[in-house]
Design a protein around this motif. Structure first.
Motif, PDB file in Angstrom:
ATOM      1  N   THR A   6     -13.430 -20.923   4.658  1.00  0.00           N
ATOM      2  CA  THR A   6     -12.231 -21.638   5.089  1.00  0.00           C
ATOM      3  C   THR A   6     -12.600 -22.700   6.128  1.00  0.00           C
ATOM      4  OG1 THR A   6     -11.719 -20.337   7.065  1.00  0.00           O
ATOM      5  CG2 THR A   6     -11.009 -19.422   4.966  1.00  0.00           C
ATOM      6  N   SER A   7     -11.605 -23.543   6.445  1.00  0.00           N
ATOM      7  CA  SER A   7     -11.830 -24.539   7.500  1.00  0.00           C
ATOM      8  C   SER A   7     -11.293 -24.015   8.834  1.00  0.00           C
ATOM      9  CB  SER A   7     -11.096 -25.826   7.135  1.00  0.00           C
ATOM     10  OG  SER A   7      -9.703 -25.561   7.097  1.00  0.00           O
ATOM     11  N   ARG A   8     -10.903 -22.720   8.876  1.00  0.00           N
ATOM     12  CA  ARG A   8     -10.299 -22.166  10.092  1.00  0.00           C
ATOM     13  C   ARG A   8     -10.877 -20.793  10.456  1.00  0.00           C
ATOM     14  NH1 ARG A   8      -4.237 -21.372   7.949  1.00  0.00           N
ATOM     15  NH2 ARG A   8      -4.763 -22.795   6.257  1.00  0.00           N
ATOM     16  N   VAL A  66     -17.022 -10.140   7.142  1.00  0.00           N
ATOM     17  CA  VAL A  66     -15.852 -10.956   7.481  1.00  0.00           C
ATOM     18  C   VAL A  66     -16.280 -12.403   7.790  1.00  0.00           C
ATOM     19  CG1 VAL A  66     -13.971 -11.245   9.151  1.00  0.00           C
ATOM     20  CG2 VAL A  66     -14.536  -8.970   8.301  1.00  0.00           C
ATOM     21  N   ASP A  67     -17.457 -12.556   8.377  1.00  0.00           N
ATOM     22  CA  ASP A  67     -17.918 -13.911   8.716  1.00  0.00           C
ATOM     23  C   ASP A  67     -18.193 -14.734   7.456  1.00  0.00           C
ATOM     24  OD1 ASP A  67     -17.749 -13.531  11.449  1.00  0.00           O
ATOM     25  OD2 ASP A  67     -19.702 -12.546  11.507  1.00  0.00           O
ATOM     26  N   ALA A  68     -18.742 -14.081   6.436  1.00  0.00           N
ATOM     27  CA  ALA A  68     -19.006 -14.797   5.182  1.00  0.00           C
ATOM     28  C   ALA A  68     -17.685 -15.220   4.551  1.00  0.00           C
ATOM     29  CB  ALA A  68     -19.794 -13.903   4.225  1.00  0.00           C
ATOM     30  N   PHE A 122      -9.860  -7.260  -5.269  1.00  0.00           N
ATOM     31  CA  PHE A 122     -11.028  -6.399  -5.515  1.00  0.00           C
ATOM     32  C   PHE A 122     -12.117  -6.657  -4.475  1.00  0.00           C
ATOM     33  CE2 PHE A 122      -9.604  -7.301 -10.059  1.00  0.00           C
ATOM     34  CZ  PHE A 122      -8.845  -6.145 -10.146  1.00  0.00           C
ATOM     35  N   GLU A 123     -12.938  -5.636  -4.272  1.00  0.00           N
ATOM     36  CA  GLU A 123     -13.977  -5.721  -3.239  1.00  0.00           C
ATOM     37  C   GLU A 123     -15.199  -6.483  -3.773  1.00  0.00           C
ATOM     38  OE1 GLU A 123     -13.624  -5.108  -0.244  1.00  0.00           O
ATOM     39  OE2 GLU A 123     -15.329  -4.129   0.700  1.00  0.00           O
ATOM     40  N   GLU A 124     -15.044  -7.774  -3.976  1.00  0.00           N
ATOM     41  CA  GLU A 124     -16.166  -8.585  -4.470  1.00  0.00           C
ATOM     42  C   GLU A 124     -16.226  -9.840  -3.624  1.00  0.00           C
ATOM     43  OE1 GLU A 124     -14.994  -9.241  -8.486  1.00  0.00           O
ATOM     44  OE2 GLU A 124     -14.982  -7.086  -8.922  1.00  0.00           O
ATOM     45  N   LEU A 125     -17.385 -10.110  -3.028  1.00  0.00           N
ATOM     46  CA  LEU A 125     -17.486 -11.227  -2.086  1.00  0.00           C
ATOM     47  C   LEU A 125     -17.158 -12.588  -2.712  1.00  0.00           C
ATOM     48  CD1 LEU A 125     -18.001 -12.019   0.825  1.00  0.00           C
ATOM     49  CD2 LEU A 125     -20.443 -12.197   0.297  1.00  0.00           C
ATOM     50  N   PRO A 126     -17.705 -12.919  -3.900  1.00  0.00           N
ATOM     51  CA  PRO A 126     -17.384 -14.242  -4.457  1.00  0.00           C
ATOM     52  C   PRO A 126     -15.875 -14.410  -4.683  1.00  0.00           C
ATOM     53  CG  PRO A 126     -19.178 -13.201  -5.678  1.00  0.00           C
ATOM     54  CD  PRO A 126     -18.664 -12.174  -4.739  1.00  0.00           C
ATOM     55  N   LEU A 127     -15.222 -13.330  -5.142  1.00  0.00           N
ATOM     56  CA  LEU A 127     -13.771 -13.395  -5.375  1.00  0.00           C
ATOM     57  C   LEU A 127     -13.032 -13.619  -4.050  1.00  0.00           C
ATOM     58  CD1 LEU A 127     -11.210 -13.009  -7.139  1.00  0.00           C
ATOM     59  CD2 LEU A 127     -11.397 -10.558  -6.676  1.00  0.00           C
TER      60      LEU A 127
END
Ligand SMILES: NC(=O)c1ccc[n+]([C@@H]2O[C@H](COP(=O)([O-])OP(=O)(O)OC[C@H]3O[C@@H](n4cnc5c(N)ncnc54)[C@H](O)[C@@H]3O)[C@@H](O)[C@H]2O)c1
Length: 701
Positions: free
Chosen positions: A425-427, A418-420, A386-391
């Motif tokens: 991640t660590s990559r 995309v940057d957020a 789903f289009e939700e940033l926290p998810l």
């Protein structure tokens, strides 16, 4: 020597080789050389027969398209005349075809008396795809050689056919397994020795006689192609020219073909289609990701979320022959998603476009799972939850843990940063956006979204993946809606304002459809569903700048539970089980009420007002995107619009179209609209600059 036609004597056979790397294109110089070599072979008494072949990779890829933009030099060799000479030659002429014979190259072969081809060769007349037609006798020789209906398919279809198909259709005489040129020389020599009459395509009458009593062939074909050819000139010109095989003597028909060819070549449509052709090739060029950039091999993939997009993406990957593991959050969602995939494949099988065995093989490549760990071996994982940033952040953090360190993690987000997501991640250098379009197994566009830290290797790998999936990947930068949807918003916004001012959805949809898009904004919205963007708008509402005009019509429609086709009503109403949009008086009333509330006096909106009002702002937004460096070239934006939104190829995409309209005109109109309708319509600085300099988007570096 490159750019020449070499002449070799093999005893009594002259071997002429087209030699103009990379595709032995028939440039002006090559045509002149071919004419000279043919004349030389004809004049040489020791030569009894002629073989025409290609050097290196192929026979001949056709005309040099880049030469189309300039007039031919004075005294330029005339290909139809050279081909007439080849065909009329009393000495047998055999074409020895390997690799590719396309366009003008195919026409050279058609003028020969015998066509031999090597296994793996592809042949055809793709001129129509560039907005032109075979202009060196192709529309005349092909029908005489293989019959009218088959020739219409070959010429209007514009495809390159494998040699087996060409053999079956009759425009190749034999597929030669051994040494092609040696075989051709032997065949030519034997023909000369036999002295039997030569088979000259222009003299064949059998197929024409068979068609004489059936003039309806042509109208039937026009009807058959109408949907696909809507708006294009060249396919119709092709049919018209093939029709002259029955209505004009050969010489006259050839002259007519040439005249039509010239007319098409000078047309805006052909310029647009040539632009599209080059723009599609240019998208692969990324200045700071040079060709030598290492590319990771992708042997397996993962997809997270098996909804509308995830399912389609998984199908695309499986269709390309790669194994793909699909992760869902619940057994129910997984079953539902897999059932839809199976149903989609089965529908293609029932239409005869896929065999049951192919369907089974594709399905076998898709492994459903509920366990994150199953993505551990994938080289790339594409997220479509789903289009939700926290998810999305949570999903990426989990993927970062289970996926191998070198795996690329991609998001299919259509609006989020995309940057957020990468920051979870660590990559981050291996995180990128892969914005597919719906339905993802059909639509060819992928906007590959480069984050601030995405590495060149990740970009190069994903661009290559796009190709592997049979898609056109276009690199874009991070911004709201990326390139395509950001421009779409600008256009849709003005369409909504036009509704408030007096237009109706069906009027705007009709005008946009007539312009050449597959559908207008309201039919498109009903198809896609209205609720998702409504949710986004509600989330954005607190931050909406008060001074900017906002149309509440779409919100009002959603408030009534009308979410588009899926609820049987949206901007239109739909009868049970039908997708036909029916204009709805309830919507007319709703729109009129909004106008009244806003104190706008409704007026008649002319059709002529709709294109500038909707599409100039779209172009204007494209100018901003270009200026902000979010697209590399105006041509990239055109490719996005042609492949993601069905912008008509014969208009070359919005930026090319804008150049044809003239940026001065667009700038002046935008300035006027800005004065009349406010802030949203402020002309982009780049548009202003180019208009003042008398330049076009094509001139932006
Ligand atoms: N629908 C479109 O036209 C479209 C076009 C381009 C991009 N997108 C984007 O694609 C993404 C998916 O959109 P959609 O239309 O396919 O949505 P959808 O609602 O059809 O599918 C989302 C799927 O993700 C699954 N899911 C949710 N959380 C999950 C988790 N934690 N782990 C695994 N699976 C999970 C859900 O069960 C659901 O099946 C969104 O980011 C959307 O913005 C959509």
């Amino acid at each position: 020597m490159p750019g020449s036609v070499t002449f070799e004597r093999h005893d009594d056979v002259a071997l002429l080789r087209l030699d103009n790397p990379p595709v032995n294109g028939l440039s002006f110089a090559m045509r002149a050389a071919l004419g000279e070599r043919v004349a030389q072979a004809l004049a040489d008494e020791a030569v009894k027969a002629i073989v025409i072949a290609g050097a290196d990779r192929m026979f001949c890829g056709g005309a040099d398209i880049r030469e189309f933009s300039a007039p031919p030099p004075p005294g330029a060799a005339h290909l139809p005349a050279i081909l007439d000479e080849i065909e009329a030659s009393p000495k047998p002429v055999v074409a020895a075809i390997h690799g590719v014979a396309a366009g003008g190259g195919m026409e050279v072969a058609l003028a020969c008396h015998v066509r031999l081809a090597a296994p793996g060769t592809r042949l055809g007349l793709p001129e129509v795809t560039l907005g032109i037609l075979p202009g060196a006798g192709g529309t005349q020789r092909m029908p005489r050689l293989i019959g009218i209906e088959k020739a219409l398919d070959v010429i209007v279809g514009g495809k390159l056919h494998p040699v087996e198909k060409a053999l079956a259709l009759g425009f190749v005489d034999e597929c030669v397994e051994g040494d092609l040129v040696e075989t051709a020389i032997a065949r030519a020599r034997r023909l000369a020795a036999d002295g039997a009459p030569l088979r000259r395509a222009s003299k064949l009458t059998e197929h024409l006689e068979a068609a004489l009593g059936r003039p309806e062939i042509f109208d039937d074909f026009r009807k058959k192609m109408a949907k696909r050819a809507r708006g294009f000139d060249a396919p119709y010109a092709c049919v018209d020219c093939v029709e002259t095989t029955l209505t004009m003597p050969y010489a006259e028909a050839l002259k007519n073909e040439r005249a039509v060819f010239h007319r098409l070549r000078e047309s805006d449509q052909s310029a647009a289609q040539r632009h599209a052709f080059f723009a599609e090739r240019e998208v692969a060029k990324i200045p700071d990701v040079p060709k030598a950039t290492p590319v990771r091999s992708i042997a397996s993939a993962g997809v997270v979320g098996c909804g509308t997009m995830g399912g389609g993406i998984a199908m695309s990957i499986a269709n390309a022959g790669l194994p793909v593991t699909v992760l869902e959050s619940s057994p129910e969602a997984l079953d539902r998603g897999m059932a839809i995939i199976r149903r989609n494949y089965a529908a293609t099988v029932s239409k005869g476009r896929l065999s049951q065995a192919q369907m089974d093989a594709r399905l076998a490549r898709i492994t459903p799972t509920l366990d994150d760990a199953d993505l551990g071996a994938a080289d790339v994982v594409i997220e479509a939850v789903f289009e939700e940033l926290p998810l999305k952040k949570e999903v990426f953090a989990r993927l970062d843990l289970v996926c191998k360190p070198e795996a690329i993690l991609a998001t299919n987000t259509s609006t989020l940063d995309v940057d957020a997501i990468a920051a979870a991640t660590s990559r981050p250098e291996r995180v990128i956006g892969t914005h597919f379009f719906s339905p993802a197994n059909v639509m060819k566009l992928m906007e590959n979204v480069r984050g601030a830290r995405t590495s060149p290797e990740t970009i190069a790998t994903v661009m290559k993946l796009s190709k592997k999936l049979g898609k056109v990947g276009v690199l874009v930068g991070v911004c709201d809606g990326f390139v395509g949807n950001r421009m779409l918003y600008a256009y849709r916004r003005q369409a909504d304002f036009l509704l408030e001012e007096g237009a109706l959805p069906e009027q705007i949809d009709r005008v946009i459809y007539d312009f050449g898009l597959p559908m207008g904004p309201y039919q498109m919205a009903d198809l896609a569903g209205l609720d998702v963007s409504w949710r986004v708008r509600k989330a954005q509402a607190p931050n909406r700048p008060a001074h900017l005009r906002y149309s509440p019509i779409a919100d009002r429609i959603c408030e009534q539970g009308r979410y588009g086709q899926k609820t049987g009503a949206g901007w239109y109403r739909y009868e049970e089980g039908s997708r036909l949009p029916i204009p709805d008086p309830a919507i007319h009333e709703l729109i009129a009420n909004v106008s009244a509330e806003l104190g706008i006096e409704r007026r008649a909106i002319s059709d002529d007002e709709i294109i500038p009002r909707c599409l100039y702002p779209l172009v204007n937004e494209g100018a901003k995107i270009l200026d902000e460096g979010l697209a590399l070239r105006a041509g990239d934006i055109d490719v996005i619009w042609m492949h993601g939104y069905g912008f008509p190829r014969y208009r070359g995409g919005p930026m090319f179209w804008a150049d044809l309209v003239g940026l001065r005109t667009i700038y002046d109109t935008m300035s006027r609209l800005h004065d009349e309708h406010g802030e949203w319509l402020a002309p982009a600085p780049l548009l202003k600059r180019l208009a003042e300099q008398g330049k076009g988007f094509r001139e932006v570096d």
